[in-house]
Structure formats: structure tokens, C-alpha cells
Design a protein around this motif. Structure first.
Motif, PDB file in Angstrom:
ATOM      1  N   ASP A 360       0.917  -1.169  -0.222  1.00 12.06           N
ATOM      2  CA  ASP A 360      -0.187  -0.178   0.128  1.00 12.06           C
ATOM      3  C   ASP A 360       0.829   1.398   0.224  1.00 12.06           C
ATOM      4  OD1 ASP A 360      -2.346  -1.843   0.335  1.00 12.06           O
ATOM      5  OD2 ASP A 360      -2.085  -1.747   2.435  1.00 12.06           O
ATOM      6  N   TYR A 498      -1.023   4.822   9.424  1.00 16.70           N
ATOM      7  CA  TYR A 498      -2.148   4.639   8.535  1.00 16.70           C
ATOM      8  C   TYR A 498      -2.889   4.370   7.384  1.00 16.70           C
ATOM      9  CZ  TYR A 498      -3.538   8.211   4.678  1.00 16.70           C
ATOM     10  OH  TYR A 498      -4.029   8.765   3.414  1.00 16.70           O
ATOM     11  N   HIS A 499      -1.870   3.330   6.422  1.00 18.55           N
ATOM     12  CA  HIS A 499      -3.001   2.762   5.961  1.00 18.55           C
ATOM     13  C   HIS A 499      -3.499   1.387   6.244  1.00 18.55           C
ATOM     14  CE1 HIS A 499      -1.251   4.099   2.328  1.00 18.55           C
ATOM     15  NE2 HIS A 499       0.096   3.702   2.552  1.00 18.55           N
ATOM     16  N   ARG A 501      -5.208   2.001   9.385  1.00 17.46           N
ATOM     17  CA  ARG A 501      -6.195   2.988   9.655  1.00 17.46           C
ATOM     18  C   ARG A 501      -7.832   2.714   8.373  1.00 17.46           C
ATOM     19  NH1 ARG A 501      -4.726   6.934  13.671  1.00 17.46           N
ATOM     20  NH2 ARG A 501      -7.917   7.187  13.783  1.00 17.46           N
ATOM     21  N   CYS A 502      -7.001   3.296   7.547  1.00 23.88           N
ATOM     22  CA  CYS A 502      -7.269   3.604   5.957  1.00 23.88           C
ATOM     23  C   CYS A 502      -8.279   2.437   5.845  1.00 23.88           C
ATOM     24  CB  CYS A 502      -6.951   4.231   4.714  1.00 23.88           C
ATOM     25  SG  CYS A 502      -6.331   5.725   5.321  1.00 23.88           S
ATOM     26  N   SER A 503      -7.194   0.938   5.351  1.00 19.21           N
ATOM     27  CA  SER A 503      -7.925   0.257   5.152  1.00 19.21           C
ATOM     28  C   SER A 503      -8.914  -0.321   5.945  1.00 19.21           C
ATOM     29  CB  SER A 503      -7.179  -1.231   5.378  1.00 19.21           C
ATOM     30  OG  SER A 503      -7.574  -1.895   5.167  1.00 19.21           O
ATOM     31  N   SER A 504      -9.137  -0.188   7.000  1.00 15.43           N
ATOM     32  CA  SER A 504     -10.466  -0.285   8.120  1.00 15.43           C
ATOM     33  C   SER A 504     -11.947   0.484   7.687  1.00 15.43           C
ATOM     34  CB  SER A 504      -9.972  -0.223   9.625  1.00 15.43           C
ATOM     35  OG  SER A 504      -9.634   1.260   9.663  1.00 15.43           O
ATOM     36  N   LEU A 505     -11.461   1.874   6.959  1.00 14.66           N
ATOM     37  CA  LEU A 505     -12.319   2.873   6.600  1.00 14.66           C
ATOM     38  C   LEU A 505     -13.239   2.338   5.362  1.00 14.66           C
ATOM     39  CD1 LEU A 505     -10.683   5.843   7.212  1.00 14.66           C
ATOM     40  CD2 LEU A 505     -12.971   5.451   8.207  1.00 14.66           C
ATOM     41  N   SER A 506     -12.563   1.986   4.227  1.00 13.76           N
ATOM     42  CA  SER A 506     -12.728   1.278   3.385  1.00 13.76           C
ATOM     43  C   SER A 506     -14.056   0.232   3.402  1.00 13.76           C
ATOM     44  CB  SER A 506     -12.227   0.518   2.175  1.00 13.76           C
ATOM     45  OG  SER A 506     -10.166  -0.252   2.425  1.00 13.76           O
TER      46      SER A 506
END
Length: 508
Positions: A360, A498-499, A501-506
């Protein structure tokens, strides 16, 4: 002896950005080089493709230009070898025609495929057999993507090849996959030295097993120049063409690698650190990538090339300079050389074309303030590329524990500033073989062996007499660079969070 009466060997190098062809005598002395830029097609984010028909057209034009400029007659060319970028995917249909654009090793479209394989534990299944990691630009990853997203194209596959296999086919009409390259495809069982249908079954692409051409050796004569090619290029019909080389192997040969005391760093589109080993170690600290070296039939021992690599090297600088426009390499070096070593807070992650820090991860600057100028950005790119190389070099030094020096090839080797930085950060003497085009020369060397001038690649290698420049590390700069390298590593660790946490958002 004049150029019109001397025998020559033709080496072709198909890289990420250029196709080159060179003529060499039997001692490896270069007569002439011809180059042509190769465009990369990127119609979608993460895609990196090449028009196969235009590639072959560029190859014809480059050879013809080389012969014309050098004044060499086609009858003087004794044999031909090809070196090329590894990985990627070049497909022919069942009538031996190009099946769409080729996909290059820097192509990232298969990131979801590789991510799913990682979740399924497939890399751990494959590695004991293939000695390869899984990468988005591997032939197997791209094949699985084609199967999932372009099923009609997948059904039409007649041959699976890589770049130099395709060009050799165009020259000769003979199909084959060269061993130093195909051994790093995840289609090849390193322990058995052959294709393994178990691998394609695990990868969900078992249908392609019957499309894999015969494996051919680097120095093996695999075909001869056809009459049609002879008419188009000025070569002589019937000129032998050998298997050729993965360009990393070609560079290692030209860098003089023969033992475990020297490593080779290649700085181009890819950051590669390579060593030569006589065996595969059973217990290693990292899953190193292994490949077959350019072994000659009858050699007393079969060596392996061992390496760590990622597409995180000097192509990042090319991108940045394109944004500024018109800035020369000399100007860049003067700007960077005038700054204090490791004196800026600006850091650059050199991940424009892929990363060695997770699938990522992408590129970026960090630490910018209004006081910073263009030269600070350029210095940060130099440092970021060196730090990325250090990721691989440090791992390789755990495998090659007696390394005494680092030989460097590629465009950045022309920069004393950049090479001094690499010596300072690594603490190793940096040696720079004065070889203009290692891909072309390495290809010519295996052609020399294949045509019987030398009995082995090692013997051909011993005939090279190129000067080597040596740069000693500056111990006073080492501490400052180590501090900045540590901060670079901390930044990557923070971005991993950061990545995640972004993945959990998606997913939410």
C-alpha cells in the motif's frame, strides 16, 4: 584491423525506458552503441504496458542504425545475445501473434491478487519450491489478473514469455523461455530446475502450463536470424541467437561478481542488490530471491544469483526532473553536492513505481517548510533512493557476511555525489566498473560463449579489462546519515499505521 574486417558480437538490452544495441569484439571491447527510447503506456492507475509490435519495430530500427553508424557488415556479426528486464508478461496468441500489450515488471494492477494470495498463505507454500516472493509484476500475478478480468484474452493465450524471449522469437521464429529469467517467475521449481505444474495449480492458472515454451540456457543457440529479419536489419540470415540473460545477471557478470566477498547494486528503475552463491542456504534470515546464474553446460558447479529488489531507485529522480523540466544531471549534482550532508529535515519515500515497505505504500515528501528550496527536494530524492537500497543491502549482508566492497552500476554511478552518499551511508567502499552498457555487454558475452569463442561465462568474464573507480566512505558523515536513515524508517512505520486505519475505513 579495420572495423570492416573484424568479427563482432551483438548485444541487445531491453530495459524499462530504452532499447539499446551494442557491438563488441572478442575481448569485450565496445565498438558502437545505438539507443532508442521505449514509451510506457499507462492508461489506468498502476498500469505499465508496452506495445509489443512497436517494441519489435524499435529493435529492428536500433539494429539497423547500429550497423549503419558503425560501418559493420552483417556478415561480421558472429552471434547475438539479448539481455532484458525481468518479470512482466509478454503474451502470444495461438497463432504466435502479440496478444495485447505486454505488461511490465512495474505494473501494479494485480495488487488485489497478491494481497489475497498473502492472506491465503500462498507465499509460504511457494517459497520452498520457487525461492521467490510474490510481486504484482510477476508473470503469475498478471496471468491471474488476466484470467479474472479479461477471460476472453486468457483463453487465447498460446505462449507465455518475458521481454527477451519475445525479441528472440521475433529474430528467429523459435519459442523459448531463458533460464535466468524464467527461474524467477514462480512458474519454475528451483529445486528441480524445471517447470512445476503444482505451482500453476496452486496459483489458479493451471491452464497456462501447456503454453510455457521450452526452457533454454543463457549460452545455448536457440535459433538463427530469419531471412525477413536479415532484410529489415542488415544482419545476415542464419546468424546464431543465444538464450540471453535477465539484466540483473548481465550486470552481475559485467561487475565481476564471482565470490561472496562482493555485492552488486544496480540503480535504475529497480533498486537491486545481488550476490553470487554456490548453494541455497536452508536457514536464512529473509526470504531472499534466488535465480539461476549464467551457468554453462559442463561447468563444475552451478551458481545461483541471490538478490533483494524493488522498483524504488533512480526512476524517482527522472520523474521529479520531468516536473521541473530542463534541469541537467550535472546541475542536480552541483546543487546536491553544495548542501551539508544529511543537513535537511526533508525526507522522500521513493515509492512512485512500487515499494519495499508494503503493497500500500506510495511516494511522498515529508518535513517540508517554506525555507526549503528545489535543491533540498533533490537531495531528499538522492537520500531516499540510497535509504531504499540500504533496506536491501542490509538484508543481503546478513546472508553474505564477509562482504568487503560494493560494486555499483546504472545511471547514478555517473554521479560522484550520489556514489559518495552511498559509500557514506553503507560504510562500504563503492567500486564503479567503467562499463557503458552492462546489459549489452553481458548479452554479447553469452553470445561469445555460445558461438564457441570461450568455453564458459567465467572464462569470457576474465577477458574483461575495464577500469574500476573506487570511492571510500567518509566516516565523519556516517553518524549523521544513520540518524536520518533511522528517521526514514520511523516514517515508514508510522505510515503503516495510517494505511491500516484507512483500510478499516474502506471495510466499514
Amino acid at each position: 584491423m579495420s572495423a570492416t574486417s573484424t568479427e563482432y558480437w551483438l548485444g541487445i538490452d531491453c530495459g524499462g525506458t530504452y532499447l539499446k544495441a551494442g557491438l563488441y569484439d572478442r575481448q569485450g571491447a565496445e565498438l558502437c552503441i545505438s539507443r532508442q527510447a521505449l514509451p510506457v503506456i499507462s492508461e489506468h492507475p498502476g498500469w505499465a504496458e508496452r506495445d509489443m509490435s512497436l517494441l519489435w519495430k524499435a529493435c529492428i530500427e536500433t539494429i539497423a542504425t547500429l550497423l549503419r553508424q558503425s560501418g559493420v557488415n552483417g556478415h561480421q556479426v558472429q552471434a547475438i545475445g539479448i539481455s532484458a528486464q525481468g518479470k512482466g508478461l509478454f503474451l502470444l496468441d495461438k497463432e504466435n501473434r502479440p496478444l495485447g500489450n505486454a505488461m511490465l515488471s512495474s505494473d501494479r494492477r494485480a495488487i488485489d491478487v497478491v494481497s489475497q494470495w498473502q492472506r491465503d498463505g500462498l507465499p509460504e507454500m511457494l517459497y520452498p519450491l520457487t525461492r521467490q516472493t510474490l510481486w504484482t509484476g510477476h508473470p503469475v500475478s498478471l496471468l491471474r489478473w488476466v484470467k479474472q478480468h479479461q477471460p476472453e484474452r486468457y483463453q487465447k493465450i498460446g505462449s507465455v514469455m518475458m521481454a527477451h524471449d519475445y525479441l528472440r522469437f521475433c529474430l528467429t521464429g523459435e519459442r523459448g523461455c531463458e533460464e535466468t529469467n524464467i527461474s524467477e517467475s514462480n512458474l519454475y521449481n528451483m529445486m528441480q530446475g524445471e517447470y512445476d505444474p503444482q505451482l500453476t495449480q496452486w496459483l489458479g492458472i493451471s491452464e497456462v502450463s501447456c503454453t510455457l515454451p521450452p526452457i533454454v540456457g543463457s549460452t545455448e543457440i536457440c535459433g538463427k536470424v530469419t531471412h525477413e529479419v536479415a532484410e529489415a536489419t542488415g544482419l545476415c540470415a542464419g546468424t546464431p541467437v543465444v538464450g540471453g540473460l535477465f539484466d540483473v545477471v548481465s550486470t552481475a557478470i559485467c561487475a565481476g561478481l564471482q565470490d561472496e566477498f562482493t555485492l552488486n547494486a544496480v540503480m535504475g528503475t529497480w533498486a537491486v542488490t545481488s550476490g553470487v552463491a554456490k548453494n541455497i542456504s536452508p536457514n536464512e534470515p529473509y526470504p531472499y530471491v534466488y535465480g539461476r546464474y549464467a551457468n554453462t553446460p559442463g561447468d563444475d558447479e552451478n551458481n545461483y544469483i541471490v538478490h533483494e529488489a524493488s522498483p524504488t531507485s533512480s526512476a524517482n529522480l527522472e520523474w521529479l526532473t520531468q516536473q521541473y523540466g530542463g534541469i541537467s544531471f550535472d546541475e542536480i549534482n552541483q546543487s546536491v553536492g553544495a548542501l551539508p550532508k544529511a543537513g535537511s529535515d526533508v525526507m522522500f519515500l521513493p515509492f512512485l513505481y512500487g515499494s519495499n515497505a508494503g503493497l500500500d505504500m506510495t511516494a511522498g515528501f515529508y518535513g517540508l517548510q517554506s525555507l526549503h528550496r528545489r535543491e533540498h527536494l533533490l537531495q531528499a530524492v538522492y537520500e531516499g533512493v540510497v535509504f531504499s537500497h540500504m533496506t536491501h543491502l542490509n538484508r543481503m549482508r546478513e546472508r553474505f557476511t564477509q562482504v568487503r566492497k560494493l560494486r555499483v552500476t546504472g545511471g547514478p554511478a555517473r554521479s560522484k555525489v550520489w556514489m559518495q552518499m552511498l559509500a557514506d551511508v553503507s560504510g562500504l567502499p563503492v567500486e564503479l566498473p567503467q562499463v557503458e552498457e552492462t546489459g549489452c555487454l553481458g548479452a554479447a558475452l553469452v553470445a561469445l560463449v555460445g558461438s564457441g569463442v570461450y568455453s564458459s561465462v567465467k572464462q569470457a568474464q576474465s577477458q574483461l579489462n575495464h577500469a574500476i573507480q573506487r570511492i571510500e566512505p567518509d566516516s565523519a558523515a556516517w553518524s549523521a546519515y544513520q540518524l536520518k536513515f533511522t528517521r526514514y524508517q520511523y516514517l515508514i512505520e508510522a505510515l503503516h499505521g495510517y494505511h491500516v486505519r484507512c483500510s478499516s475505513l474502506s471495510k466499514s
